[in-house]
Design a protein around this motif. Structure first.
Motif, PDB file in Angstrom:
ATOM      1  N   GLY A   1      -3.987  -0.371  -1.349  1.00  0.00           N
ATOM      2  CA  GLY A   1      -4.748  -1.165  -2.313  1.00  0.00           C
ATOM      3  C   GLY A   1      -3.857  -2.107  -3.119  1.00  0.00           C
ATOM      4  N   HIS A   2      -4.480  -3.238  -3.536  1.00  0.00           N
ATOM      5  CA  HIS A   2      -3.835  -4.190  -4.458  1.00  0.00           C
ATOM      6  C   HIS A   2      -2.582  -4.821  -3.826  1.00  0.00           C
ATOM      7  CE1 HIS A   2      -6.740  -2.501  -7.245  1.00  0.00           C
ATOM      8  NE2 HIS A   2      -6.374  -1.330  -6.784  1.00  0.00           N
ATOM      9  N   GLY A   3      -1.642  -5.309  -4.647  1.00  0.00           N
ATOM     10  CA  GLY A   3      -0.447  -5.980  -4.122  1.00  0.00           C
ATOM     11  C   GLY A   3      -0.267  -7.352  -4.746  1.00  0.00           C
TER      12      GLY A   3
ATOM     13  N   LEU B   1       2.872   1.727 -11.152  1.00  0.00           N
ATOM     14  CA  LEU B   1       1.973   0.653 -10.715  1.00  0.00           C
ATOM     15  C   LEU B   1       1.192   1.153  -9.506  1.00  0.00           C
ATOM     16  CD1 LEU B   1       4.047  -0.955 -12.454  1.00  0.00           C
ATOM     17  CD2 LEU B   1       3.702  -2.849 -10.856  1.00  0.00           C
ATOM     18  N   GLU B   2      -0.124   1.038  -9.597  1.00  0.00           N
ATOM     19  CA  GLU B   2      -0.958   1.509  -8.492  1.00  0.00           C
ATOM     20  C   GLU B   2      -0.557   0.859  -7.173  1.00  0.00           C
ATOM     21  OE1 GLU B   2      -5.133   0.754  -8.985  1.00  0.00           O
ATOM     22  OE2 GLU B   2      -5.638   1.680  -7.050  1.00  0.00           O
ATOM     23  N   LYS B   3      -0.253  -0.449  -7.207  1.00  0.00           N
ATOM     24  CA  LYS B   3       0.073  -1.151  -5.952  1.00  0.00           C
ATOM     25  C   LYS B   3       1.320  -0.571  -5.282  1.00  0.00           C
ATOM     26  CE  LYS B   3       2.863  -4.854  -8.027  1.00  0.00           C
ATOM     27  NZ  LYS B   3       3.179  -6.278  -8.045  1.00  0.00           N
TER      28      LYS B   3
ATOM     29  N   ILE C   1      -5.913   3.164   0.479  1.00  0.00           N
ATOM     30  CA  ILE C   1      -5.226   4.068  -0.453  1.00  0.00           C
ATOM     31  C   ILE C   1      -5.229   3.469  -1.860  1.00  0.00           C
ATOM     32  CG2 ILE C   1      -3.064   5.300  -0.965  1.00  0.00           C
ATOM     33  CD1 ILE C   1      -3.999   6.158   1.715  1.00  0.00           C
ATOM     34  N   HIS C   2      -5.758   4.220  -2.811  1.00  0.00           N
ATOM     35  CA  HIS C   2      -5.806   3.776  -4.214  1.00  0.00           C
ATOM     36  C   HIS C   2      -5.474   4.932  -5.146  1.00  0.00           C
ATOM     37  CE1 HIS C   2      -7.853  -0.249  -3.910  1.00  0.00           C
ATOM     38  NE2 HIS C   2      -7.990   0.209  -2.674  1.00  0.00           N
ATOM     39  N   PHE C   3      -5.243   4.562  -6.412  1.00  0.00           N
ATOM     40  CA  PHE C   3      -5.094   5.552  -7.487  1.00  0.00           C
ATOM     41  C   PHE C   3      -5.984   5.110  -8.629  1.00  0.00           C
ATOM     42  CE2 PHE C   3      -1.562   5.860  -4.698  1.00  0.00           C
ATOM     43  CZ  PHE C   3      -1.426   7.225  -4.527  1.00  0.00           C
ATOM     44  N   ASP C   4      -6.405   6.069  -9.434  1.00  0.00           N
ATOM     45  CA  ASP C   4      -7.510   5.817 -10.344  1.00  0.00           C
ATOM     46  C   ASP C   4      -7.058   5.777 -11.796  1.00  0.00           C
ATOM     47  OD1 ASP C   4     -10.132   5.254 -10.746  1.00  0.00           O
ATOM     48  OD2 ASP C   4     -10.891   7.037  -9.737  1.00  0.00           O
TER      49      ASP C   4
END
Ligand SMILES: [Zn+2]
Length: 254
Positions: A50-52, A64-66, A117-120
């Motif tokens: 996820g993200h980036g 950082l979630e990314k 894939i992510h984190f919350d």
């Protein structure tokens, strides 16, 4: 002179049109350690960190979630490759890829699975792991439709495959990490709702929770997380293989 300017204008318009057509959505990154593409006829596992880039996702406690998503995605990639399962990352660096770009990468593949894939983030007491699937997804479109946008009439269908896939991933996550089981949930997140393959989105912990964040800073836990997701993927693929065998054994219906 005026016609020269006009021609120049045409040329520029033409050139920019061609340029826009050629302008790549950053090409997907195939793993460098390439396993045989079609190892068992079950196709590629598309791994979507996820993200980036400018989109960091959640930022908490110096995490950082990314970055976490990319780290776990690369681990998952390595583990699946070691099992001889072909993989494809939607990004393999700190770069921005649009949700549409990610879905398009997935939809170019035949017979694939997608794991995002992510984190919350939530209130500090929220903790644990959960796996999302889209309640409905677009149907398999013929290849030509993906090249000719005006031919696309995406139809939706119930998404039992993704629901079942999410169940396998969630069970393995809980077994492999002992994190709090938040279950599977149906949400039409873009990246899982707009692919024509079974697709799940893993929320691997809350950066807003002290314990989750502390665990996620350790390589050991991130490896555990990746290996748990890999387990779920492997089990779902085994089910798909079983189904293929059953269909093959039954033969065409008269
Ligand atoms: Zn996210």
């Amino acid at each position: 002179m005026r016609s020269l300017v006009a021609w120049l204008g045409f040329a520029i318009i033409g050139a920019s049109f061609v340029w826009l057509q050629l302008l790549p959505e950053r090409p997907p990154t195939r793993s460098l350690t390439v396993a045989p593409r079609i190892s068992d006829g079950l196709g590629t596992v598309i791994i979507d960190p996820g993200h980036g880039g400018q989109d960091s996702g959640t930022i908490r406690a110096g995490l950082l979630e990314k970055d976490l998503a990319l780290d776990v995605a690369r681990r998952l990639d390595r583990i699946l490759q070691a099992k001889g399962i072909p993989t494809l990352l939607t990004r393999d660096g700190d770069n921005y890829v649009s949700l549409a770009g990610r879905a398009a990468t997935a939809n170019r593949e035949e017979n694939a699975l997608l794991v995002s894939i992510h984190f919350d983030d939530a209130k500090p007491t929220a903790t644990g792991v959960e796996t999302y699937y889209a309640p409905r997804r677009i149907t398999t479109a013929p290849m030509i439709a993906s090249w000719v946008p005006f031919l696309q009439h995406p139809e939706e269908q119930d998404n039992f495959d993704s629901q079942s896939f999410a169940g396998f991933v969630q069970d393995s996550l809980v077994a492999g990490t002992h994190a709090v089981n938040r279950g599977t949930r149906a949400e039409p997140f873009y990246v899982i709702a707009n692919v024509r393959h079974p697709a799940v989105l893993v929320e691997g912990g809350f950066l807003t929770n002290k314990d989750d964040a502390a665990k996620l800073t350790t390589e050991q836990y991130r490896e555990q997380l990746a290996s748990a997701v890999a387990d779920g993927v492997t089990k779902f693929r085994a089910l798909m293989r079983e189904r293929q065998r059953t269909v093959a054994a039954q033969g065409p219906r008269s």
